[in-house]
Design a protein around this motif. Structure first.
Motif, PDB file in Angstrom:
ATOM      1  N   LEU B  67       0.797  -1.223   0.000  1.00 32.80           N
ATOM      2  CA  LEU B  67       0.000   0.000   0.000  1.00 32.80           C
ATOM      3  C   LEU B  67       0.833   1.278   0.000  1.00 32.80           C
ATOM      4  O   LEU B  67       0.358   2.345   0.378  1.00 32.80           O
ATOM      5  CB  LEU B  67      -0.970   0.020   1.190  1.00 32.80           C
ATOM      6  N   LYS B  68       2.068   1.140  -0.422  1.00 33.22           N
ATOM      7  CA  LYS B  68       2.915   2.322  -0.529  1.00 33.22           C
ATOM      8  C   LYS B  68       2.689   2.970  -1.883  1.00 33.22           C
ATOM      9  O   LYS B  68       2.621   2.285  -2.895  1.00 33.22           O
ATOM     10  CB  LYS B  68       4.383   1.888  -0.396  1.00 33.22           C
ATOM     11  N   MET B  69       2.562   4.298  -1.886  1.00 31.59           N
ATOM     12  CA  MET B  69       2.292   5.007  -3.132  1.00 31.59           C
ATOM     13  C   MET B  69       3.564   5.579  -3.748  1.00 31.59           C
ATOM     14  O   MET B  69       4.391   6.155  -3.053  1.00 31.59           O
ATOM     15  CB  MET B  69       1.316   6.155  -2.851  1.00 31.59           C
ATOM     16  N   PHE B  70       3.689   5.404  -5.064  1.00 30.36           N
ATOM     17  CA  PHE B  70       4.788   6.012  -5.805  1.00 30.36           C
ATOM     18  C   PHE B  70       4.201   6.896  -6.888  1.00 30.36           C
ATOM     19  O   PHE B  70       3.371   6.441  -7.670  1.00 30.36           O
ATOM     20  CB  PHE B  70       5.670   4.945  -6.445  1.00 30.36           C
ATOM     21  N   VAL B 168       1.462  21.246  -4.098  1.00 27.94           N
ATOM     22  CA  VAL B 168       1.519  19.824  -3.792  1.00 27.94           C
ATOM     23  C   VAL B 168       2.010  19.592  -2.363  1.00 27.94           C
ATOM     24  O   VAL B 168       3.086  20.060  -2.001  1.00 27.94           O
ATOM     25  CB  VAL B 168       2.464  19.110  -4.781  1.00 27.94           C
ATOM     26  N   PRO B 169       1.216  18.901  -1.540  1.00 27.60           N
ATOM     27  CA  PRO B 169       1.657  18.608  -0.174  1.00 27.60           C
ATOM     28  C   PRO B 169       2.944  17.780  -0.153  1.00 27.60           C
ATOM     29  O   PRO B 169       3.216  17.005  -1.061  1.00 27.60           O
ATOM     30  CB  PRO B 169       0.487  17.836   0.431  1.00 27.60           C
ATOM     31  N   LYS B 170       3.666  17.934   0.945  1.00 28.06           N
ATOM     32  CA  LYS B 170       4.984  17.314   1.031  1.00 28.06           C
ATOM     33  C   LYS B 170       4.949  15.782   1.023  1.00 28.06           C
ATOM     34  O   LYS B 170       5.899  15.146   0.575  1.00 28.06           O
ATOM     35  CB  LYS B 170       5.691  17.792   2.302  1.00 28.06           C
ATOM     36  N   ASN B 171       3.879  15.217   1.536  1.00 30.53           N
ATOM     37  CA  ASN B 171       3.826  13.747   1.510  1.00 30.53           C
ATOM     38  C   ASN B 171       3.765  13.237   0.073  1.00 30.53           C
ATOM     39  O   ASN B 171       4.318  12.179  -0.233  1.00 30.53           O
ATOM     40  CB  ASN B 171       2.646  13.226   2.345  1.00 30.53           C
ATOM     41  N   LEU B 172       3.162  14.014  -0.824  1.00 36.90           N
ATOM     42  CA  LEU B 172       3.129  13.608  -2.229  1.00 36.90           C
ATOM     43  C   LEU B 172       4.474  13.855  -2.904  1.00 36.90           C
ATOM     44  O   LEU B 172       4.915  13.059  -3.741  1.00 36.90           O
ATOM     45  CB  LEU B 172       2.012  14.344  -2.976  1.00 36.90           C
ATOM     46  N   ILE B 173       5.111  14.937  -2.514  1.00 37.64           N
ATOM     47  CA  ILE B 173       6.461  15.183  -3.034  1.00 37.64           C
ATOM     48  C   ILE B 173       7.360  14.001  -2.648  1.00 37.64           C
ATOM     49  O   ILE B 173       8.130  13.494  -3.468  1.00 37.64           O
ATOM     50  CB  ILE B 173       7.055  16.485  -2.447  1.00 37.64           C
ATOM     51  N   GLY B 178      10.393   9.103  -4.070  1.00 39.61           N
ATOM     52  CA  GLY B 178      10.662   7.715  -3.694  1.00 39.61           C
ATOM     53  C   GLY B 178      11.287   7.621  -2.317  1.00 39.61           C
ATOM     54  O   GLY B 178      12.198   6.848  -2.081  1.00 39.61           O
ATOM     55  N   VAL B 179      10.782   8.393  -1.388  1.00 42.15           N
ATOM     56  CA  VAL B 179      11.353   8.479  -0.058  1.00 42.15           C
ATOM     57  C   VAL B 179      10.202   8.589   0.941  1.00 42.15           C
ATOM     58  O   VAL B 179       9.091   8.953   0.558  1.00 42.15           O
ATOM     59  CB  VAL B 179      12.283   9.732  -0.006  1.00 42.15           C
ATOM     60  N   SER B 180      10.434   8.266   2.187  1.00 46.21           N
ATOM     61  CA  SER B 180       9.340   8.367   3.151  1.00 46.21           C
ATOM     62  C   SER B 180       9.102   9.836   3.518  1.00 46.21           C
ATOM     63  O   SER B 180      10.013  10.649   3.474  1.00 46.21           O
ATOM     64  CB  SER B 180       9.661   7.577   4.419  1.00 46.21           C
ATOM     65  N   LEU B 184      11.783  13.146   4.275  1.00 47.74           N
ATOM     66  CA  LEU B 184      11.689  14.449   3.608  1.00 47.74           C
ATOM     67  C   LEU B 184      11.524  15.555   4.647  1.00 47.74           C
ATOM     68  O   LEU B 184      12.180  16.591   4.571  1.00 47.74           O
ATOM     69  CB  LEU B 184      10.507  14.465   2.632  1.00 47.74           C
ATOM     70  N   SER B 185      10.679  15.307   5.631  1.00 46.34           N
ATOM     71  CA  SER B 185      10.453  16.303   6.683  1.00 46.34           C
ATOM     72  C   SER B 185      11.753  16.615   7.423  1.00 46.34           C
ATOM     73  O   SER B 185      12.068  17.761   7.709  1.00 46.34           O
ATOM     74  CB  SER B 185       9.404  15.775   7.658  1.00 46.34           C
ATOM     75  N   ARG B 186      12.524  15.563   7.688  1.00 40.97           N
ATOM     76  CA  ARG B 186      13.765  15.749   8.455  1.00 40.97           C
ATOM     77  C   ARG B 186      14.867  16.455   7.679  1.00 40.97           C
ATOM     78  O   ARG B 186      15.885  16.841   8.255  1.00 40.97           O
ATOM     79  CB  ARG B 186      14.268  14.388   8.937  1.00 40.97           C
ATOM     80  N   LEU B 187      14.692  16.648   6.402  1.00 38.23           N
ATOM     81  CA  LEU B 187      15.726  17.335   5.623  1.00 38.23           C
ATOM     82  C   LEU B 187      15.944  18.752   6.123  1.00 38.23           C
ATOM     83  O   LEU B 187      17.055  19.258   6.114  1.00 38.23           O
ATOM     84  CB  LEU B 187      15.337  17.406   4.146  1.00 38.23           C
TER      85      LEU B 187
END
Lengths: 190, 190
Positions: B67-70, B168-173, B178-180, B184-187
């Motif tokens: 169920l992971k989205m790419f 575009v929300p960050k979860n979609l980015i 191809g990263v969790s 991305l948030s921790r960057l």
DNA sequence: TTGATCGCGTGACCTACATCACATTCAAAA
DNA sequence: TTTTGAATGTGATGTAGGTCACGCGATCAA
């Protein structure tokens, strides 16, 4: 004669051409032979042609700042290769194209391809079809890259292109999969 | 009227058409509007059209067994979207196409595109050009994927397409990179 | 025949990123 | 207004794959 027949059969699968049309098209291709290791397109140079492989095996690759090699594409008989980015945008090559084994290839210049596309509608269709195929394949590879681990991608590659197994050394397969040669080796040993 | 003008201006940048030709071509497109979240192509269904975005923003994505989205592609105004693999090979969609925001799009069926390509050489050229561009972009993304870490790829994406940042929300980015989402948030935080 | 280079295996250790868990904010829906 | 559910941040911990170092056999040019 083999080169001509190979190209003819390949095109005939996609579009119908009269013999005269094909002769005319073929007259724009030049046949070239290369030895194992020879460079066809070198990074930094201008790119003028694209290549249709008759025999042998090519690789196109990029080398990054840390001298790590990434393989964008292998090219086996009836596959096409070039630095398409450089070719279409008339910029310098960012990738190198060279020979994994002795190879025989047909080359056509960008100008001649465009000329033929203009002159013969079927040729335009053919190249659109070919690029479509490449585009879809690139998308699939990208998806597999994000989705699957190295082992899966390795087995997928060999299922898709079993010819590669006997011809391409494992360190190059690793560079195609975007993984270190050590990791690839450890998949089945250790 | 905006849709028509947008498409016309877009095509005019690549090929020259008479007004009658464009009118004829345009008559094969249908305009559609969708609400945020609405699905345009759903995984498993047959795909008959490709879409040209007039306003809004789409995403095409794949969901794997866990169920992971790419995300394969975002589509902003003047971009094209579909499940091209399914469309060209007449197979069922493996990806979903839906709306990130309310969107207005033009759609053209596969059959109509092929008909127009046959009837008008310039249209065939146009679609060859477009696929070329897509192919080159896909190759570049692949290379960047192998070569660069998440932070670089994130900044590269925002440099190439700054419009995405606000829409575009960050979860979609993250799903595109191809990263969790956590990584991305921790960057930039933590 | 002999270096030399290439392809490949393998151990020890390192790191980027994933996963899980939980908290907070904010906007949409009821 | 209240409630629900996205979207996001953040800590703790796990792991796939990277890097470095070394060995060893095969091939190939001199």
């Amino acid at each position: 004669m083999k080169a001509k027949e190979t190209l003819k059969a390949y095109i005939a699968k996609i579009v119908e051409l009269t013999d005269e049309q094909f002769e005319y098209i073929y007259s724009h291709f030049k046949i070239q032979t290369f030895k194992k290791g020879q460079v066809i397109i070198s990074e930094g140079s201008m790119v003028d042609c694209e290549y249709f492989v008759i025999s042998g095996c090519l690789k196109s690759f990029y080398i990054n700042d840390e001298l790590k090699m990434f393989i964008l594409q292998f090219a086996m008989p009836t596959w096409w290769a070039s630095d398409f980015n450089a070719l279409y945008n008339r910029t310098k090559a960012t990738t190198t194209l060279d020979c994994i084994t002795d190879s025989e290839i047909l080359c056509i210049s960008n100008a001649d391809r465009e000329k033929l596309c203009k002159e013969i509608h079927a040729v335009e269709y053919f190249f659109r079809w070919r690029t479509n195929k490449g585009y879809v394949a690139a998308q699939k590879r990208l998806l597999s890259f994000m989705n699957n681990n190295v082992k899966f991608r390795y087995e997928e590659l060999l299922t898709l292109y079993p010819e590669l197994y006997n011809i391409v050394p494992k360190n190059l397969i690793a560079a195609y999969l975007g993984v270190s040669r050590e990791t690839l080796s450890r998949l089945y040993h250790t």
